[in-house]
Design an enzyme around this catalytic site. Sequence first.
Site, PDB file in Angstrom:
ATOM      1  N   ASP A   1      66.885  50.293  95.609  1.00 45.66           N
ATOM      2  CA  ASP A   1      66.919  50.409  94.155  1.00 45.66           C
ATOM      3  C   ASP A   1      68.291  50.954  93.768  1.00 45.66           C
ATOM      4  O   ASP A   1      68.719  51.995  94.280  1.00 45.66           O
ATOM      5  CB  ASP A   1      65.811  51.360  93.678  1.00 45.66           C
ATOM      6  CG  ASP A   1      65.774  51.462  92.158  1.00 45.66           C
ATOM      7  OD1 ASP A   1      65.911  50.420  91.497  1.00 45.66           O
ATOM      8  OD2 ASP A   1      65.638  52.580  91.639  1.00 45.66           O
TER       9      ASP A   1
ATOM     10  N   GLU B   1      67.683  44.041  93.627  1.00 44.66           N
ATOM     11  CA  GLU B   1      67.450  43.410  92.333  1.00 44.66           C
ATOM     12  C   GLU B   1      68.750  42.755  91.878  1.00 44.66           C
ATOM     13  O   GLU B   1      69.828  43.321  92.069  1.00 44.66           O
ATOM     14  CB  GLU B   1      67.065  44.468  91.299  1.00 44.66           C
ATOM     15  CG  GLU B   1      65.596  44.679  91.183  1.00 44.66           C
ATOM     16  CD  GLU B   1      65.287  45.741  90.139  1.00 44.66           C
ATOM     17  OE1 GLU B   1      64.423  45.511  89.311  1.00 44.66           O
ATOM     18  OE2 GLU B   1      65.925  46.808  90.171  1.00 44.66           O
TER      19      GLU B   1
ATOM     20  N   ASP C   1      62.681  56.416  91.516  1.00 42.17           N
ATOM     21  CA  ASP C   1      63.530  55.429  92.182  1.00 42.17           C
ATOM     22  C   ASP C   1      62.945  54.982  93.526  1.00 42.17           C
ATOM     23  O   ASP C   1      63.110  53.827  93.924  1.00 42.17           O
ATOM     24  CB  ASP C   1      64.940  55.994  92.390  1.00 42.17           C
ATOM     25  CG  ASP C   1      65.627  56.293  91.074  1.00 42.17           C
ATOM     26  OD1 ASP C   1      65.282  55.650  90.067  1.00 42.17           O
ATOM     27  OD2 ASP C   1      66.510  57.175  91.039  1.00 42.17           O
TER      28      ASP C   1
END
Length: 206
Positions: free
Chosen positions: A23, A108, A189
């Site tokens: 993340d 991501e 997170d």
Amino acid sequence: MSILTEYEQKTKPKELKRVVGLDFSMSGLFVDSEKGEIANYPRYYRQALEKLAKAQRILSRRQKGSNRWEKQRLKVAKLHEKVANQRNDFLHKQSYTLTQQYDAIVIEDLDMKGMSRALNFGKSVIDVAWGKFTKFLEYKLKNQGKKFIKIDKWFPSSKTCSRCRLVKKALSLSERTFQCACGFVLDRDWNAAINIKMEGLRTLEE
Ligand SMILES: [Zn+2]
């Protein structure tokens, strides 16, 4: 038995036993799904960044084109180079360690430009670091026949409970701990990193 070329043998996909989700983190570089650890930038790098910001402030006060401005401009340029070298070094080390440890890495696909605008951050520091880091990861994994997986930026990695999969309607940036109705509580997170990993694994099965 199939005969593989040398290149194919070298880049043949490995079995994905060890997978990690990362993340993106503003303050560090990332939080990982396995231990919830943050890849903190080294102290000397943070100090160099502060020095650079200070030098830039001084430059902005000097009269453009003057001798003192020119001298300061050179100072800023040198500090810029130092910061960039330190950052690259850190990003190479981090990506090297990860690509040795894991067979697949999931991240991501972030729109960093939109993000830094929205959060009012200076473009250079954060965009460049994350962009470079993901490129380093990608080629280091590919060279070893490992997988680099980017998941959709609209996937609700922060709002989803990594235990029961319930998706929250809202989650403010100030909520640093993720709490779900099912009783699950985890660092925000870290929870997101686990979701990123799971989504990556899901897309692999498609
Ligand atoms: Zn839950």
